[in-house]
Scaffold this active site. Structure first.
Site, short mmCIF file in Angstrom:
data_model
loop_
_atom_site.label_atom_id
_atom_site.label_comp_id
_atom_site.label_asym_id
_atom_site.label_seq_id
_atom_site.Cartn_x
_atom_site.Cartn_y
_atom_site.Cartn_z
N ASP A 133 -23.53 -26.41 140.46
CA ASP A 133 -23.15 -26.00 138.99
C ASP A 133 -24.07 -25.23 138.17
O ASP A 133 -24.49 -25.60 137.20
CB ASP A 133 -22.56 -27.20 138.16
CG ASP A 133 -21.63 -28.31 138.99
OD1 ASP A 133 -20.94 -27.61 139.62
OD2 ASP A 133 -21.77 -29.25 138.77
N GLU A 182 -11.26 -25.15 136.04
CA GLU A 182 -12.35 -25.72 135.51
C GLU A 182 -13.56 -24.72 135.48
O GLU A 182 -13.44 -23.54 135.67
CB GLU A 182 -13.07 -27.06 136.19
CG GLU A 182 -13.46 -26.84 137.59
CD GLU A 182 -13.31 -28.04 138.22
OE1 GLU A 182 -13.38 -29.08 137.75
OE2 GLU A 182 -13.76 -28.09 139.45
#
Length: 1423
Positions: free
Chosen positions: A38, A213
């Site tokens: 991420d 997301e």
């Protein structure tokens, strides 16, 4: 002297190339390897133009690492945002490994760094309101971990939050709810100081894939929204939408997904969750998470950070470059690593000594918060060690998901290398003193509490024989240290269990120190080893762990040490020292070893080697029978033509031969094991044999070159006249000391027309004789030979091409071909006869007769010697062999090449064939310098060289195609007529009439103080000479195109140099005339008065260099050759300029010299290491998938012989059975044919006898095994036969997703004959060099489609004209001879018919015999 001009060359190259800084940068993915998912990155000019990146950390503490870089390549860990337990107490209560710190977004605004992230309690229900705790951390100094603030919390019931500052100063945060409850991207305004939120609105639901997301907003005219979709698995992707208003509506990108590797065979999978940023030049980049998926589907290192360049034009959608391992991106200035910060470079190796008064670096992490009292650096009495106080809980804990009340003693670092060795040493003194069962210390490769492999030293009850160790516990059995391997995993098809423990050997723990090690020597398995401290070479493998067992969840592997009582009472202390993590060279290619070849079954994925710890390794001795079998097979292979050498097998067999030789020489030792005098003599001879061979070869090459020079010069001169004093003397020797001829040299007659006819007759006879010798005795002697030798050195077998008869005929026919006046040279064929010489002489020595690799060394050295004697340039010869001939050129080969070239040149100099001290006729010396204004004209010459090379290569290939199609049956007639036509055309021109080397000698000379050939230097003849030289240049170009490739020994070096010399001299004369016409011009201001300013000879010299470079695409070797020819150090720079320009122009018209194009034209299986391809496809696109494989059992001898009777296959993969396709090995056709013939000869055997291709003891073994005894055929039952002895159990294998470019590089670098393609142990195909070339040709044909119909029609028309002319000549001869003579046989319509396309001809059959046997050819028209 050599070092001097090499330094000059290097300096010039650096100076020229140093200005090419605008080219793209290259870098390697991942940029943050290991557990760094991420990612979010920014560029901050205010902080010294530095890039900062953040990544998520889940339950690891310290968490949220911050890395910085100056060049986006060298990333240094600065510290961790989450570095104090009081910042986020909730982290220690989160359950499940998927809980903790999820995706973070890093941004910079007005001097403050903002990091927004989410603490997720993933065990809570999906719709729980307290499942997400969103956080804002800030700092004004990212280099100081302690400066990161306590978080500001805000109450958003979602995750993946990211801030955006609009132009009006309003801050918005985007995020997403739990997608299972309410999929979509949410946005709301926020006060970052207080966390107060505004109204939450849904702005986009994505493209319809699952789990939208990871949102980020960017503004570039439009508001661009970038999100992740598809979940963090194989369907992960990046999509985008944009709007004119931040609140929407958002329109999706028509090219969605903008970034993904889903559905591809890429090594990088699960690609998604990206962030965008700009560099200092306002170029865009993207970072994203990805996993590197191994051939078995494993990725224990977890989700890593990769980077890719992005093209984003204003108002348009961004375009992302495909993510691969080796990337080209926007240009970045290479910078030094960031100096500040608390950590080190992310992928550096590490040795930690835990020095007193030091602290742990930020790379060290714990699983949740550590118990502070359980760790101490250099405690009293234990300097340079880390104290670990045991915890009650082990690494799994009481339920595998929850935090332990008293913590877990475990300290680790991220695994950041795919191949590595991690080791540390434990002091187990207190462990032994305590005598408590299940007390344990060890090392672990740890993913989370339910996924880890541990190697422990654990106290367990003694079993078996008595131990010498004392036991203070008299109430129960003795407990002693044992090695124990545990594997804990929830991955399907894996089993969590303890493997049998084995006692630690007594001698290992005498000083209470044991070193434990975890290593990854391939990308799928971990090896867990142990050994006494300080003796690294004595470590033994205790067990193995499959990376698939750690392929789970969101995190990545940690490497660390632990101490636990495994739930028992009490505690103890251990001391860890000498902590090392060492990187190994990464590779995605598996060249298996015998022990690791077998694919482990499900029950044995975690394997255990009990005997290794105490018994050591078994050794094997080569068997005499094996050696005999190998030698017999090698004899057979020597007679197999048009196959390729398997360099991997050749190297293995050479190692085996060395073992046999050592055994055979055992009798040379005296008692006591000392070497006797006989052994020392034998050893000295073995060591010196290579130099002896090279010396003999060098002498032979030098002698041959001298005689060929003498004979060639005499034959060339005898066409024009004869010496009255001695018929065997050429004109130079006849008129020794005279400048312009002498009375002793007479033309054949006083009548010029008669001399013209005699000149033509001599040329015709010489060519006819040369072509007839070649056709009758050695067809391989035709041509230059350089193309074929390049292939042979690379491993292509062409029997007879380097044989004795080829050497003899080449040496005899070459002077005849040169003297015939054909526009061919002897310098190229010099390489061929030199290599033939080396092959013939080296075959007299057994060491080279049976070892292809050593023969390759000799052939490379001979190629260097051939060029050395051709040009009188030993260093140039070595560089030529390095630059053009050899794909494999280690240092030893370079020294052998240098020595061979030196010996050959010295012998040639000693024989002094020209009696001038010169090694070649056109050797020259210049005593005059050059001027910088001449660079303009040097560039013109360089441009000519490049254009000449491109033009000749293109049209010569067309001439070769015409020759191959129509003239194959008329090779002698073609060469003869070419010589006749050449003589007719060339005789009237003064520069074409004489030998090309002699013409170069004339054109190279200065006018002052030298012989003036036919008024070349006279000003009144200037325009006449310009016209004559121009005509000579044009005619010679035409003749080279049609002559090179005819069936006589023919090179192209000297013809090209002669063309370049005539053009260069023309330019030089024009410049000289220009100077004389305008001496006061500013252009000539550097010229001194009353001193010759322009030297036309140097222009000829540079023109020769340009043409040679243009036709052969050589650079450095041409510069050195020309320097050695002139000895003029001052002309190195002009030569480099000319050659550099030639190279640049040549590259515009295609890569590869004429030798390379001839390899391509002839269809030889050769992968040129000078070519770089970017196919962008895996090897599965080029492989042969329809493979005939042999099962280990089930085939009868009759089936086998039927397979061998089909001449289609050169080898067969071995599989366990046809259904499973589990790969076992590979057997070559030659070995199998030999084995079948031998078993039938040794004993009577039924055709229905069962054939076995794998030893029965190893069919189901998952463990490394040692070779068994040699299998012979004597005494075996007639109902079965075992061929396992002949199987290559370690073939080179690759994954079908491996890029085709990498596989081609494998063929070039390690040279296997065939590469097998396997996926998870199953055979899916095979690939050979020919398969790669076929795919390359098809891609090139599709990218550059050509309509060759007009070319074919032109060839047909030309053939029609030639045929009509031949028929007319035949009729005239028939008529004049009154029917007694007729040229050609049969009716006229059958005369000179082209050979049918399907039938082989003397050149086309060279294309056959590669791995696939009979195959569809890729013809010239199809390429």
């Amino acid at each position: 002297m050599l070092s001097y001009y090499l330094v000059l060359i290097s300096a010039f190259i650096v100076q020229v190339l140093g200005h090419g800084s605008n080219r793209n940068s290259t870098y390697q993915n991942p940029i943050l390897p290991g557990f760094h998912p991420d990612p979010s990155c920014i560029f901050v000019p205010e902080w010294d133009d530095t890039y900062f990146c953040a990544s998520s950390s889940f339950l690891v503490f310290p968490g949220i690492p911050i890395h910085a870089s100056k060049d986006l390549q060298k990333f240094k860990l600065l510290g961790n945002v989450l570095n104090r337990p009081e910042q986020l107490p909730g982290l220690n209560t989160a359950k499940r490994a998927t809980s903790g710190i999820w995706a973070s977004t890093l941004r910079y605004k007005d001097g403050t760094f903002y990091l927004i992230t989410t603490l997720v309690y993933d065990d809570y229900p999906k719709n729980a309101t307290n499942r997400f705790d969103n956080l804002i951390f800030t700092t004004r100094d990212p280099y100081n971990s302690k400066s990161w603030s306590d978080p500001v919390h805000f109450d958003f019931q979602g995750y993946d939050t990211s801030p955006f500052w609009d132009d009006n100063g309003q801050v918005y945060v985007t995020g997403t709810y739990a997608w299972e409850v309410r999929p979509g991207i949410q946005m709301f305004p926020i006060d970052l100081k207080t966390g107060k939120m505004g109204e939450v609105t849904n702005i986009w639901n994505g493209t319809g894939a699952s789990a939208p997301e990871g949102p980020h907003i960017y503004k570039d005219g439009f508001y661009y929204l970038m999100i992740a979709e598809g979940g963090t698995g194989s369907g992960h992707m990046v999509t985008m939408a944009r709007a004119t208003n931040i609140n929407g509506p958002y329109q999706p990108c028509p090219r969605n997904p903008v970034l993904t590797n889903g559905g591809t065979d890429s090594y990088f999978q699960n690609l998604g969750h990206a962030d965008l940023f700009q560099d200092a030049s306002e170029n865009w980049w993207a970072v994203a998470l990805s996993v590197r998926e191994g051939p078995d589907g494993s990725y224990p290192m977890g989700r890593e950070t990769v980077m890719t360049p992005v093209t984003w034009d204003k108002g348009d959608w961004p375009v992302f470059t495909k993510v691969t391992g080796h990337m080209n991106g926007w240009h970045l200035e290479s910078g030094s690593p960031v100096r500040k910060g608390e950590g080190s470079l992310v992928d550096s190796s590490a040795t930690i000594n835990f020095n007193p008064r030091s602290s742990l670096s930020p790379e060290f992490v714990y699983w949740r918060f550590p118990t502070a009292n359980n760790y101490a650096i250099s405690p009293r009495g234990h300097p340079n060690a880390l104290q670990l106080r045991s915890s009650i809980s082990n690494l799994t804990g009481h339920d595998g998901r929850s935090a332990e009340p008293l913590g877990q003693t475990f300290i680790a670092r991220r695994q950041v290398h795919s191949l590595f060795t991690f080791s540390t040493t434990f002091d187990i003194g207190e462990l032994q003193k305590g005598q408590k069962e299940e007390q344990e210390v060890g090392v672990s490769v740890f993913l989370d509490q339910l996924h880890h492999y541990d190697l422990g030293i654990v106290m367990l009850p003694q079993t078996g024989a008595k131990t010498k160790r004392s036991n203070s516990n008299s109430h129960g059995p003795a407990v002693v240290p044992h090695f124990r391997v545990r594997g804990i995993t929830t991955v399907p098809e894996f089993v969590s269990y303890d493997l049998p423990a084995v006692p630690v050997p007594d001698e290992w723990i005498r000083d209470n120190s044991i070193t434990l090690e975890i290593a990854a020597h391939n990308i799928t398995h971990y090896a867990l080893s142990a050994g006494p401290s300080g003796r690294g070479n004595n470590r033994k493998v205790i067990g193995y762990g499959n990376g698939l067992g750690l392929t789970w969840g969101f995190t990545g592997a940690l490497l660390g040490a632990y101490a636990t009582t495994n739930g028992g009472k009490g505690e103890f202390e251990t001391y860890v020292s000498d902590w090392k993590v060492m990187n190994s060279r990464s590779s995605s290619v598996n060249v298996p070893t015998p022990g690791l070849l077998r694919r482990p079954s499900v029950g044995s994925r975690l394997s255990f080697a009990v005997s290794n710890a105490e018994l050591g390794e078994a050794t094997t001795t080569p068997h005499a029978g094996e050696h005999q079998i190998d030698e017999e097979i090698e004899k057979i292979k020597r007679y197999e033509d048009f196959t390729t050498i398997d360099w991997v097998q050749d190297a293995a067999k050479e190692q085996f031969r060395r073992k046999v030789r050592r055994k055979e020489t055992a009798g040379f030792f005296e008692r006591g094991g000392r070497a006797g005098w006989r052994y020392r003599i034998w050893q000295s001879y073995e060591a010196a044999q290579g130099w002896i061979v090279v010396t003999l070869i060098g002498v032979a090459i030098g002698v041959n070159a001298a005689f060929l020079n003498i004979i060639t010069e005499w034959l060339s001169d005898v066409k024009l006249g004869y010496c009255t004093t001695a018929f065997y003397l050429n004109e130079n020797f006849c008129c020794w000391g005279e400048d312009n001829g002498c009375d002793d040299w007479h033309p054949w007659t006083s009548l010029a027309p008669v001399n013209y006819v005699l000149y033509i007759i001599f040329a015709t006879i010489f060519a006819l004789t040369s072509a007839s010798l070649v056709k009758s005795f050695a067809p391989y002697a035709a041509g230059s030979g350089i193309s074929e030798i390049k292939c042979i050195i690379a491993g292509f077998v062409m029997k007879g091409f380097l044989g004795f008869w080829t050497l003899v005929i080449k040496s005899v026919a070459l002077p005849l071909a040169i003297a015939s006046g054909l526009s061919v040279g002897k310098e190229g064929p010099s390489v061929h006869y030199a290599v033939c010489t080396g092959n013939v002489i080296s075959r007299l020595f057994a060491k080279y007769r049976r070892n292809a690799a050593k023969t390759r060394e000799i052939l490379s050295a001979c190629a260097a010697a051939g060029v050395a004697v051709a040009f009188g340039s030993p260093i140039g010869g070595v560089l030529f062999s390095l630059e053009e001939m050899s794909s494999y050129f280690p240092l030893k080969t370079m020294w052998r090449s240098y020595f061979c070239a030196l010996v050959a040149t010295a012998v040639l100099a000693m024989m002094n064939p020209f009696r001038t001290g010169q090694l070649v006729m056109f050797q020259v010396r210049y005593d005059r310098s050059w001027h910088f204004f001449e660079v303009i004209f040097y560039i013109i010459i360089g441009i000519f060289g490049g254009l000449y090379g491109a033009f000749v290569i293109k049209w010569n290939l067309r001439a070769q195609a015409f020759r191959k199609k129509y003239l194959t049956k008329y090779a002698v007639l073609e060469a003869t007529l070419l010589a006749t036509g050449t003589a007719i055309i060339c005789y009237p021109n003064m520069f074409l009439r004489i030998d090309m080397t002699e013409s170069m000698e004339i054109l190279f000379l200065e006018c002052e103080g030298a012989e003036d050939y036919n008024g070349l230097c006279d000003a009144e003849n200037r325009w006449k000479m310009i016209l004559s030289l121009t005509i000579a240049t044009i005619i010679r170009v035409f003749l080279v195109i049609i002559s090179y490739g005819c069936k006589v020994p023919a090179g192209i070096f000297v013809p090209s140099m002669a063309i370049g010399a005539s053009f260069g001299r023309t330019v030089g004369i024009l410049v000289q005339a220009l100077h004389e016409a305008y001496p006061a011009s500013v252009l000539f201001a550097a010229c001194e008065p009353d001193v010759p300013c322009i030297t036309p000879g140097t222009y000829a010299f540079l023109g020769a260099a340009a043409a040679l470079s243009g036709i052969m695409h050589l650079t450095v070797s041409v510069v050195v050759i020309m320097f050695e020819l002139t000895g003029a150090l001052t002309y190195i720079l002009p030569t480099m300029i000319v050659v550099g320009v030639t190279k640049a122009v040549s590259e515009l018209f295609g890569k590869g010299s004429i030798a390379d194009r001839m390899i391509w034209f002839s269809g030889f299986p050769f992968l040129d290491n000078k070519e770089e391809h970017t196919f962008g496809v895996p090897v599965s696109h080029a492989m042969t998938s329809d493979v005939v494989a042999l099962p280990t059992t089930g085939l009868s001898l009759q089936n086998l012989e039927q397979l061998l009777s089909e001449d289609k296959y050169q080898g067969f993969p071995i599989v366990e059975d046809q259904a499973s396709k589990i790969l076992v090995g590979y057997i070559g056709r030659t070995e199998l044919r030999y084995a079948v013939d031998r078993v039938k000869k040794d004993r009577s055997i039924s055709p229905n006898a069962k054939c076995y291709f794998s030893p029965p003891t190893s069919l189901n073994s998952a463990m490394p095994t040692t070779p068994g005894p040699v299998v012979t055929f004597d005494g075996m039952e007639s109902s079965s036969v075992d061929f396992s002895r002949f199987i290559d159990s370690t073939p080179v294998t690759v994954h079908p997703r491996l890029p085709l470019e990498t596989v081609m590089e494998l063929f070039r670098k390690i040279g296997p004959r065939v590469i097998l393609i396997e996926h998870r142990g199953k055979l899916t195909g095979l690939v050979t060099v020919k398969d790669c070339l076929k795919y390359q040709f098809k891609v090139e044909a599709s990218e550059n489609p050509r309509d060759d119909r007009h070319l074919i029609e032109s060839q047909e028309r030309l053939w029609g004209v030639l045929k009509k002319g031949a028929i007319w000549v035949s009729d005239q001869v028939h008529h004049v001879s009154r029917g007694r003579i007729r040229i050609g046989d049969g009716p006229q319509e059958e005369f000179m018919r082209p050979s049918p396309r399907g039938l082989p001809d003397p050149t086309s059959y060279m294309m056959d015999g590669t791995e696939d046997g009979v195959d569809d050819e890729v013809e010239l028209e199809d390429r």
